[in-house]
Enzyme design. Structure first.
Site, PDB file in Angstrom:
ATOM      1  N   GLY A 244       0.817  -1.205   0.000  1.00 30.18           N
ATOM      2  CA  GLY A 244       0.000   0.000   0.000  1.00 30.18           C
ATOM      3  C   GLY A 244       0.849   1.251   0.000  1.00 30.18           C
ATOM      4  O   GLY A 244       1.966   1.262  -0.515  1.00 30.18           O
ATOM      5  N   SER A 245       0.338   2.289   0.614  1.00 27.21           N
ATOM      6  CA  SER A 245       1.004   3.584   0.617  1.00 27.21           C
ATOM      7  C   SER A 245       2.178   3.599   1.586  1.00 27.21           C
ATOM      8  O   SER A 245       2.260   2.779   2.508  1.00 27.21           O
ATOM      9  CB  SER A 245       0.011   4.680   0.997  1.00 27.21           C
ATOM     10  OG  SER A 245      -0.354   4.554   2.362  1.00 27.21           O
ATOM     11  N   GLY A 249       2.573   1.806   5.242  1.00 27.32           N
ATOM     12  CA  GLY A 249       3.688   0.905   5.483  1.00 27.32           C
ATOM     13  C   GLY A 249       4.542   1.335   6.655  1.00 27.32           C
ATOM     14  O   GLY A 249       5.015   0.506   7.440  1.00 27.32           O
ATOM     15  N   GLU A 266       5.689  -3.605   0.563  1.00 27.19           N
ATOM     16  CA  GLU A 266       5.642  -3.236  -0.853  1.00 27.19           C
ATOM     17  C   GLU A 266       4.873  -1.921  -0.931  1.00 27.19           C
ATOM     18  O   GLU A 266       3.653  -1.903  -0.918  1.00 27.19           O
ATOM     19  CB  GLU A 266       4.945  -4.323  -1.682  1.00 27.19           C
ATOM     20  CG  GLU A 266       5.625  -5.675  -1.651  1.00 27.19           C
ATOM     21  CD  GLU A 266       6.911  -5.722  -2.440  1.00 27.19           C
ATOM     22  OE1 GLU A 266       7.245  -4.708  -3.096  1.00 27.19           O
ATOM     23  OE2 GLU A 266       7.592  -6.754  -2.408  1.00 27.19           O
ATOM     24  N   CYS A 300       1.568  -0.092  -8.736  1.00 22.53           N
ATOM     25  CA  CYS A 300       2.768   0.349  -8.019  1.00 22.53           C
ATOM     26  C   CYS A 300       3.951   0.445  -8.967  1.00 22.53           C
ATOM     27  O   CYS A 300       4.922   1.158  -8.689  1.00 22.53           O
ATOM     28  CB  CYS A 300       3.077  -0.582  -6.855  1.00 22.53           C
ATOM     29  SG  CYS A 300       3.152  -2.318  -7.309  1.00 22.53           S
TER      30      CYS A 300
END
Length: 512
Positions: A244-245, A249, A266, A300
């Site tokens: 995610g963002s 994270g 990630e 991403c």
């Protein structure tokens, strides 16, 4: 609700009444806030149900721990057989699951089918892996001793996934975790819970055919950020895999680190591509366009920054703008559409804010804006934007999850690499060149600082055979291929003395 979606839901066997919690095939009602699930295609309500609460997490994790006690003792090839059967189930339901991905995440049909195929591929990879969890035999310095390394199952893992790959990222983790002997507790994005419920429903079908497999090897919790933090806080989940963002994270990593757990992160991409003077411009147009506008810029690995040599910049810009004008934008389930909608209004507002900031920072904006004609009402469809801008503009430092391509110029390769590496993220990168020296420099230690470095292909997309992940604010995690399986296991060093003596290491003498 469109007939194709109704048909898909029936084929997948989703219960009419949606529930937020599943332990194997047993469903439970959440005790959290109400969730309204809407399709990005037209804003239509797809479902409404109560999410799980943070207080319900512990009981689910406890069941996953009970399952671990049995699952870890089942031989890895047998665990691989369970994964194989799940992969076969995905083959059987590939089209209806892809239809649901399109309706809930807004992906065009071919991309949705590709995502489900990625799930199938990682299952195949994990099946082979189940017979290759190799350790090492090490030469001992002591006579009559054998020194080895073994890999053992780690424990239940928590998976927190994002809306843009609503099923593939979970499968990357789940297939390998299962092969390694770990149950999985999954918290999907609140924006795409139905695809998660569908996957759990398919897992339940496989569990019904395998009574020797503890049902809680697969658990689902549909909930908000509080549920994600509860997972991250749980000492009974030795690994948390979060996609995610960067802010999300960072919060997860801090929580997990406080209890000395493991994180697999990630996060943001902000990916760049250098287009050199020797680049094949036709290849450049195709690779840039797919990387920048595929999934409406919501990958991403989407291309955010084109760093173009000044000798070809005008020509390449004009050709890209011509292609952008012709892009078919609309309902992602209609054949021929290449650009579907943004996930929601918030994503549209973020895109608008980024373009306004770029203008204020000296950027020349081509495209952008909402599309309202010949698209379904209620969805947030946009024109992809190309922004001519200076490399040192502040907006270039941030990633906006939308089809915005910042177009910059350079005069020599060293400068281009500095521009490329001069952002806080480090996921995917690419160079388009027919000069072997430029290609090798870009892939060297003095080149791209990203986890993925490509030559003559775009930044978007990856094969499951290679470890996927990035550096810097991208989080440093690696999923899928290579030796990423080791993160899902614990390593034990074993020393076996088969002699009648007791020699000590380093020649130490301790006589009694």
């Amino acid at each position: 609700m469109a007939n194709q979606l109704e048909t898909a839901l029936k084929k997948l066997g989703l219960p009419l009444t949606k529930q937020a919690i599943s332990i194997g095939s047993k469903w439970q009602t959440g005790q959290g806030e109400s969730l309204q699930v809407r399709s990005p295609i037209n804003g239509q309500s797809l479902a409404e149900f109560t999410m799980a609460s943070a207080d319900q997490v512990a009981a689910v994790v406890e069941q996953a721990n009970y399952a671990f006690e049995k699952w870890r003792t089942i031989p890895a090839p047998e665990r691989g057989e369970f994964v194989r059967q799940f992969g076969q189930k995905l083959r059987e339901f590939k089209e209806p699951l892809a239809t649901l991905v399109s309706w809930e995440a807004g992906k065009i049909t071919q991309e949705a089918l590709g995502e489900v195929q990625e799930m199938i591929d990682i299952c195949d990879f994990a099946v082979g892996l189940s017979r290759q969890l190799y350790g090492k035999t090490i030469a001992s310095e002591r006579p009559g001793h054998r020194l080895t390394e073994q890999w053992h199952p780690l424990g239940p893992i928590g998976v927190i996934s994002a809306f843009n790959f609503p099923v593939a990222v979970w499968a990357w983790n789940a297939a390998i975790a299962w092969a390694c002997g770990d149950p999985v507790v999954w918290k999907p994005s609140e924006k795409t819970p139905l695809t998660a419920i569908a996957c759990q429903t398919l897992v339940a079908q496989v569990l019904a055919e395998n009574p020797n497999v503890p049902p809680a090897v697969s658990c689902l919790l549909v909930g908000g950020a509080d549920v994600g933090q509860a997972l991250a806080s749980s000492p009974n989940l030795p690994l948390i895999s979060a996609t995610g963002s960067v802010p999300m994270g960072r919060a997860v990593a801090q929580t997990v680190a406080a209890r000395l757990g493991r994180s697999l992160l990630e996060l943001g991409g902000n990916n760049g591509m250098i287009i050199a003077p020797s680049a094949d411009l036709e290849l450049a147009i195709r690779s840039i366009t797919f990387s920048a506008v595929g999934t409406c810029g919501q990958r991403c690995t989407s291309l955010r920054r084109a760093i173009v040599h000044e000798s070809i910049a005008s020509k390449l810009r004009d050709q890209l703008l011509s292609v952008y004008e012709r892009l078919p934008i609309g309902n992602p389930t209609v054949d021929g559409t290449l650009v579907g909608p943004l996930i929601d209004e918030r994503a549209f507002e973020s895109m608008e804010a980024a373009l306004n900031a770029a203008k204020k920072q000296g950027g020349i904006v081509h495209g952008g804006g909402r599309v309202v004609g010949n698209v379904p009402e209620g969805g947030f469809y946009v024109k992809p934007a190309l922004v001519e801008i200076a490399p040192d503009a502040q907006i270039v430092q941030q990633e906006t999850f939308a089809p915005i391509l910042y177009f910059m110029q350079y005069d020599n390769l060293e400068t281009a690499i500095d521009i490329h590496n001069g952002v806080p993220q480090g996921l995917a990168s690419a160079i388009l060149t027919n000069d072997v020296r430029e290609a090798e420099l870009f892939c060297s230690a003095a080149g791209s600082d990203c986890g993925i470095a490509n030559v003559n292909i775009g930044t978007s997309g990856a094969e499951i055979g290679g470890a996927f992940g990035g550096e810097k604010e991208t989080g440093g995690g690696r999923e899928s291929g290579s030796d990423s399986w080791k993160l899902y296991m614990r390593r034990a060093t074993n020393t076996i003395n088969y002699s009648t003596d007791l020699p000590l290491a380093q020649g130490i003498r301790f006589e009694i």
